[in-house]
Structures are given as C-alpha cells and as structure tokens.
Write an enzyme that holds these catalytic residues in place. Structure first.
Site, PDB file in Angstrom:
ATOM      1  N   TRP A 152      -5.111  -5.227   5.248  1.00  0.00           N
ATOM      2  CA  TRP A 152      -3.731  -5.193   5.717  1.00  0.00           C
ATOM      3  C   TRP A 152      -3.680  -5.852   7.089  1.00  0.00           C
ATOM      4  O   TRP A 152      -4.429  -5.460   8.002  1.00  0.00           O
ATOM      5  CB  TRP A 152      -3.260  -3.740   5.796  1.00  0.00           C
ATOM      6  CG  TRP A 152      -1.823  -3.546   6.149  1.00  0.00           C
ATOM      7  CD1 TRP A 152      -0.761  -4.250   5.671  1.00  0.00           C
ATOM      8  CD2 TRP A 152      -1.296  -2.565   7.045  1.00  0.00           C
ATOM      9  NE1 TRP A 152       0.404  -3.768   6.222  1.00  0.00           N
ATOM     10  CE2 TRP A 152       0.106  -2.737   7.065  1.00  0.00           C
ATOM     11  CE3 TRP A 152      -1.868  -1.557   7.821  1.00  0.00           C
ATOM     12  CZ2 TRP A 152       0.942  -1.947   7.836  1.00  0.00           C
ATOM     13  CZ3 TRP A 152      -1.044  -0.762   8.589  1.00  0.00           C
ATOM     14  CH2 TRP A 152       0.349  -0.953   8.594  1.00  0.00           C
ATOM     15  N   ASP A 233      -8.129   4.860   5.894  1.00  0.00           N
ATOM     16  CA  ASP A 233      -6.685   4.631   5.855  1.00  0.00           C
ATOM     17  C   ASP A 233      -6.179   5.055   4.475  1.00  0.00           C
ATOM     18  O   ASP A 233      -6.397   4.366   3.480  1.00  0.00           O
ATOM     19  CB  ASP A 233      -6.390   3.147   6.112  1.00  0.00           C
ATOM     20  CG  ASP A 233      -4.894   2.853   6.204  1.00  0.00           C
ATOM     21  OD1 ASP A 233      -4.092   3.792   6.048  1.00  0.00           O
ATOM     22  OD2 ASP A 233      -4.537   1.683   6.423  1.00  0.00           O
ATOM     23  N   LYS A 268       5.005   6.090   1.446  1.00  0.00           N
ATOM     24  CA  LYS A 268       5.029   5.586   0.072  1.00  0.00           C
ATOM     25  C   LYS A 268       5.085   6.718  -0.947  1.00  0.00           C
ATOM     26  O   LYS A 268       5.881   6.694  -1.887  1.00  0.00           O
ATOM     27  CB  LYS A 268       3.794   4.719  -0.199  1.00  0.00           C
ATOM     28  CG  LYS A 268       3.779   3.404   0.571  1.00  0.00           C
ATOM     29  CD  LYS A 268       3.224   3.578   1.961  1.00  0.00           C
ATOM     30  CE  LYS A 268       3.145   2.266   2.721  1.00  0.00           C
ATOM     31  NZ  LYS A 268       2.724   2.470   4.124  1.00  0.00           N
TER      32      LYS A 268
END
Length: 418
Positions: A152, A233, A268
């Site tokens: 990312w 993460d 999310k």
C-alpha cells in the site's frame, strides 16, 4: 454588499507591506505536489458519459449495484446512540476504551494475556500505522523497517515522511502472479534485533496474495530467533476467508513472540470509511512494559491529533458488545466476503484474457489484485472500454458486478500486446 467586499479586499491588499528585499516567504521553498492518482481517476470516471464504464480504482467495497451501502447493523447502532448518548465531550487521547477492548478481543481473541497489550483508538488504520511507526522511529531511530513490495503506497509515505530506515524485498512477482515466499523468508532472516518486519494481516493490498499458515509459522520462528518485531497491518479483517481465518496468522505470531505492533482498521469491515475508525495495539513482554508503551502511544497521539473522532468507534463498540447486533454485522460481513469470493471465481473461470492469466485470482483474497499490464494497456482499457484502474495495474475486485466479468476479460484481450 458586493461592492463592500471588493472595497475590503482592496484595502487589505493596500495594507499588505511589500516584500522587503531578500525576504523569503515561508511558502517560497514549497514545491507543487502531484495530484493523488486515484483522486484524479475518480474525476475522469465521473466525467465519462458511458453507461458501461467500470470503476476498479477506488478501494472501497461495492455491491452488485455499484453502491457502498451502510450496514443495517451500523444503522441500528446509530439509532441507539442518538437515543442514549448524553455527551459529546472529549474522551481523551486513548479514545473509546470500550471500543479498544472490543476490537482487541475481535482481533487477538486471547492470543496473549490482556495485561501485555496496550491499545489506543486511532483515526482509521492509517492513524494506527502512523502511531506505531512514530513510536519506533522516536525510540529506536536505528531500526530498519522491512517492507515487501508492492505494498500500500501510504506505508512508504509514512515511513519516508518520518525518516525511517527502510529495506524492501519482493513480496509478489506481478508478471508471474506469484507470491515470493523465498524472498520474504530471506528478508526475515536478514532482519536484526529491534528491526520492524511489516506484514499484511490478510487480504494483501494491492495484490491479494496472503501468507499461508506455514509462512506465518516460519516468519514467527525466524523473528523469534533474531529479535525483530512484526508490525501487522490488519485492515481487511473478515473480507478474506472469515474473521477467524483472517486473523489466525497474526494471532499465531503474537502468541509466539514477546513483542509486536498491530494496526487495525474498522473502515472496511464495518463500512464506516468516512468515520475514520481504527486502533493500534502494542504487545509487550510483560505488564510493566505494556504500560510504558501505552503511555508513549498516548503522548504521540496527543501531539498528532489530540483526541480521535468518536462516532465510528462508538458504533463499532455497540455492535461488538451487543449479541444481536454482532450477529447481524457478522452476517452482513460474511455476505461481503462471499461476494468477493464469487467475483474471484468468476474472473478465474475466464482463464487467459489476452496477455493476462486471470486464473490466479481465485487463489488470492480480499478486495484487490494487481495485473501485469503496461501503462499503454491501462490507458487503452480506459479509452476504449471505460475500465478505470490504478496505473500500477491494481484492480478493486469489488468494483466488478458478476455480469461485468466476461466483458472485463474481453477488454483485457482487446489490449493484448500493448
């Protein structure tokens, strides 16, 4: 009124002293920054009049109609908040401690003793990453962060912005569409005591290529031996194979090591993107070390954003601590995961689409995949077929409806050779 404003502006300009010779403005040394590529893509997509256009760029979940709906469980929790919340006063830099405890249980499920864990609420998973990385850079500036690529982009932005030392290795070979376990394990062996080894907990962004259980065990064993610390993460928990399976690797690792850092996002899996809801957890060797870590995280948080936003955390806390709401949320989350899996299977069934073999997508997890496409092919997909994706070749699987899969494969075949 208009003339009065003009007069005020004119007087303000007259009152502004001319620059003295040699004066340097605080803005003179700034350089224009490039526009965010994905935000620019949104503008292009919105301006495209074609009804058949497909948005595979922006990283939010979409349903079959292309919408990003609010969870019914979230709506119910929000109604309850409206009826019962009696204050909007600050909660402190730690945020909603009930939310932090509930997310800790959701993510770690007792993998380590509670008194070894220090946790704080953060503005999204990005805030959690910032806090964890700054904690390391402040206290161990000589530590090296090991990062698998591609990753990312914000990972690298935060690291370089804080002046961290970074070493990279190949996590995923885009051309071969293959996870590079050998490179990851070699990097883990090279990491030194106090170094930080960044890992995606599940649903790797941008490739969808996750570690298998044996890889989690091998990395944990290596880091345990050399004293490096994992930073996990966990941004898409529940969107890969389910809540238990998606967190299994992280739980094994923190159970096998004395120290770890976890950045968790609720954006999310609760669909509360704009509420910026996340948490950071520091796992320490003992209770005393955890208390010190927690006090340092709170100080850094206070200096960065003072207090985190409350609404999303309060909603998530209500859902996770209410049996009925939790079941409703889990059902909705499972529906999202099932849809992503169906799209992956449908794409994989298309097989070879021009230069791209889509069959690998079925073995990947989560919202993203990165395809081996040239800039020319990506531009042609946009211009000829209204297919919008990031310049890296990353696609958001959720941007496809099942009916779009064959058309997407045909579009890929059309740009073969570019």
């Amino acid at each position: 009124m208009h003339s009065t404003l003009q007069l005020l502006h004119r007087l303000a300009r007259l009152a502004t002293p001319d620059r003295q010779e040699g004066h340097i403005s605080m803005f003179d040394q700034l350089k224009p920054q490039p526009a965010d590529a994905l935000l620019s893509l949104i503008k292009l997509y919105n301006a495209d009049p074609r009804d058949s256009k497909i948005d595979l760029g922006v990283g939010v979940y979409r349903d079959e109609t292309g919408g990003t709906p609010v969870f019914a469980a979230v709506k119910s929790a929000e109604r309850r908040l409206i009826e019962t919340q009696d204050s909007k006063a600050y909660l402190g830099p730690e945020g909603d401690v009930g939310f932090v405890a509930a997310v800790c249980d959701l993510a770690l499920d007792g993998a380590v003793a509670d008194d070894r864990v220090a946790g704080l609420q953060t503005p999204g998973g990005t805030g959690a990453l910032r806090l964890a990385i700054e904690l390391v850079v402040r206290n161990l500036p000589e530590a090296t962060f090991w990062v698998g690529t591609p990753t990312w982009p914000v990972h690298m932005s935060i690291l370089t912005g804080l002046g961290a030392r970074v070493r990279t290795y190949e996590h995923f070979d885009v051309q071969r569409q293959a996870f590079n376990a050998d490179a990851m394990l070699a990097a883990a062996r090279e990491a030194g005591r106090g170094d930080i080894f960044l890992l995606h907990g599940c649903c790797h962004n941008p490739t969808g290529a996750d570690l298998a259980p044996e890889h989690w065990r091998e990395v944990a064993q290596i880091l345990s031996a050399n004293g490096a610390v994992p930073l996990i993460d966990l941004a898409y928990h529940g969107l890969g194979e389910g809540l238990g399976a998606d967190a299994a690797g992280a739980r094994h690792m923190i159970g096998a090591l004395p120290e770890a850092l976890i950045a968790y996002s609720c954006d999310k899996n609760f669909g509360v993107y704009r509420e910026r809801t996340g948490a950071v957890f520091a796992i320490a060797a003992d209770c005393a070390a955890a208390e010190v870590a927690g006090s340092n995280l709170a100080t850094i948080a206070r200096n960065n954003w003072s207090m985190p936003p409350d609404h999303g955390a309060a909603v998530a806390r209500l859902i996770l601590t209410d049996a009925e709401l939790r079941v409703q949320w889990q059902d909705e989350l499972q529906g999202m995961q099932a849809r992503l899996s169906r799209i992956r299977q449908r794409l994989a069934a298309c097989g070879k689409a021009g230069d791209v073999d889509l069959s690998h997508i079925a073995a990947q997890r989560g919202m993203f995949a990165t395809l081996p496409l040239s800039p020319a092919a990506i531009a042609a997909l946009r211009e000829r077929h209204g297919v919008y994706m990031a310049g890296s070749g990353r696609i958001n699987i959720a941007g496809l409806a099942e009916r779009d899969c064959d058309r997407f494969a045909a579009a890929l075949a059309d740009v073969e050779g570019l």
